[in-house]
Write an enzyme that holds these catalytic residues in place. Structure first.
Site, short mmCIF file in Angstrom:
data_model
loop_
_atom_site.label_atom_id
_atom_site.label_comp_id
_atom_site.label_asym_id
_atom_site.label_seq_id
_atom_site.Cartn_x
_atom_site.Cartn_y
_atom_site.Cartn_z
N ASP A 180 0.79 -1.03 0.18
CA ASP A 180 0.07 0.15 0.01
C ASP A 180 0.93 1.14 -0.07
O ASP A 180 1.97 1.34 0.57
CB ASP A 180 -1.00 -0.14 1.28
CG ASP A 180 -1.95 0.96 1.03
OD1 ASP A 180 -2.47 1.57 0.18
OD2 ASP A 180 -2.58 1.31 2.32
C1 LIG Z 1 4.23 -8.67 -11.54
C2 LIG Z 1 3.87 -7.93 -10.39
C3 LIG Z 1 3.79 -8.96 -9.05
C4 LIG Z 1 3.38 -6.59 -10.41
C5 LIG Z 1 3.37 -5.86 -9.24
C6 LIG Z 1 2.74 -4.29 -9.63
C7 LIG Z 1 2.60 -3.64 -8.36
C8 LIG Z 1 3.50 -3.05 -7.49
C9 LIG Z 1 1.22 -3.60 -8.33
C10 LIG Z 1 0.57 -2.65 -6.99
C11 LIG Z 1 -0.37 -2.02 -7.31
C12 LIG Z 1 -1.25 -1.33 -6.30
C13 LIG Z 1 -2.74 -1.41 -6.62
C14 LIG Z 1 -0.74 -1.01 -5.02
C15 LIG Z 1 -1.50 -0.23 -3.95
O1 LIG Z 1 -1.01 1.10 -3.91
P1 LIG Z 1 -1.83 2.20 -4.16
O2 LIG Z 1 -2.11 2.46 -5.33
O3 LIG Z 1 -3.14 1.78 -3.35
O4 LIG Z 1 -1.23 3.69 -3.49
P2 LIG Z 1 -2.24 4.60 -2.25
O5 LIG Z 1 -2.47 3.79 -1.34
O6 LIG Z 1 -1.02 5.80 -2.10
O7 LIG Z 1 -3.30 5.21 -3.09
#
Ligand SMILES: CC(C)=CCC/C(C)=C/CC/C(C)=C/COP(=O)(O)OP(=O)(O)O
Length: 305
Positions: A58
């Site tokens: 997160d």
């Molecule tokens: C191949 C592979 C495993 C790839 C992984 C790619 C990756 C790091 C995906 C995470 C996406 C995600 C929704 C993260 C959450 O942070 P958020 O967007 O909710 O951030 P926030 O809490 O600041 O809004």
């Protein structure tokens, strides 16, 4: 005009020397880091080591905002953090690592963001497939967990290839939860266990969507369907791994967000302040120390269960 070449040579000599010095310092600091890490991991390994750590990644977008990057830049940084965290976990001796990479709810985000994450996953999985020799040398088995039909097709194809290519590895496991939520996993597992019990002749659900059954841990019963917790467990996507010992959610948030709700009864929760791309060795180490401090209590609870 004639002086210019001499100035240039002086400057380039100095630049070369500075570059050399920088390389030496980088190598020195790298070696020092590695030595400290090895020592630290050796000390930690004198205590119980968790078999399974699950991570809610997160804070990627907040990281992007903090550093004035594009949203995509935040997710890219998140992927790099994932690689380091994985390395530390496997070095310490954790066998199973699970990450919440994309929830079913995340599909409701802006289409361009969903597309970006899907493209990033495709790129990284395809990159991973090119490094199979190394992956197989370290014995990593990769599993994608969730309603894979919901993934964009190129990602689904790449994910299936990665699972097939690593199917014989048993040393360490990486479980990537994509298109996953517990409220999808649990009813699906209940439905499948009912189907199995009824021999595929159809499951009769109650009017309120529940299924009659025995929710004890294994005693025979003569009820209508006779579903036991062990039957449901078998049909969970996560049945491929033992329940997590630690659940880490980065960015200081303490919500579970529909992640592994069935599997986290006896699990240490840890929510470091670091945003996901800032996660590193210390967060992994603190998580494990927290597990070690609670170990006796958790073991007692597991035995009781
Ligand atoms: C191949 C592979 C495993 C790839 C992984 C790619 C990756 C790091 C995906 C995470 C996406 C995600 C929704 C993260 C959450 O942070 P958020 O967007 O909710 O951030 P926030 O809490 O600041 O809004």
């Amino acid at each position: 005009m004639e002086l210019n070449p001499i100035v240039t040579t002086d400057n380039s000599l100095r630049e070369m020397e500075e570059e050399r010095l920088e390389n030496i310092m980088t190598k020195f600091l790298g070696d020092l880091n590695l030595t400290i890490r090895k020592l630290l991991f050796r000390v930690i390994s004198t205590g119980p080591i968790p078999q399974h750590i699950a991570f809610i990644m997160d804070g990627n977008r907040r990281f992007a905002k903090k550093w004035k990057l594009t949203e995509g830049g935040g997710h890219k940084a998140g992927f790099l953090a994932l690689m380091s965290v994985l390395k530390y976990c496997y070095e310490i001796g954790v066998k199973y690592v699970t990450v919440y990479a994309f929830s079913l709810d995340n599909f409701n985000r802006r289409p361009d963001e969903v597309q970006y994450v899907m493209d990033l996953m495709q790129e990284k999985i395809e990159g991973f497939l090119k490094e199979l020799a190394i992956v197989n040398k370290y014995g990593v088995r990769v599993l994608f967990i969730g309603d894979l039909e919901r993934l964009y097709e190129p990602v689904r194809i790449a994910a299936k290839k990665a699972m097939e290519a690593t199917a014989n590895n048993t040393h360490t496991y990486l479980l990537v939860c994509v298109a996953y939520t517990s409220s999808h996993e649990i009813p699906r597992a209940i439905y499948e266990s009912c189907e199995e019990k009824s021999g595929g002749s159809g499951v009769v659900m109650n009017g309120n969507g529940s299924v009659n059954g025995d929710y004890s841990n294994g005693d025979e019963s003569d009820d209508e369907v006779g579903i036991k917790v062990v039957d449901i467990n078998k049909h969970m996507y996560m049945a491929v791994a033992p329940d997590p010992d630690i659940l880490v959610r980065s960015s200081g948030e303490t919500r579970l967000s529909n992640f592994l709700l069935w599997q986290t009864t006896n699990c240490v929760l840890y929510s470091p302040k670091a945003l996901w791309p800032e996660m590193g060795m210390w967060e992994v180490v603190w998580g494990i120390l927290k597990f070690q401090m609670n170990y006796k209590y958790l073991e007692k609870k597991k035995k009781q269960a």
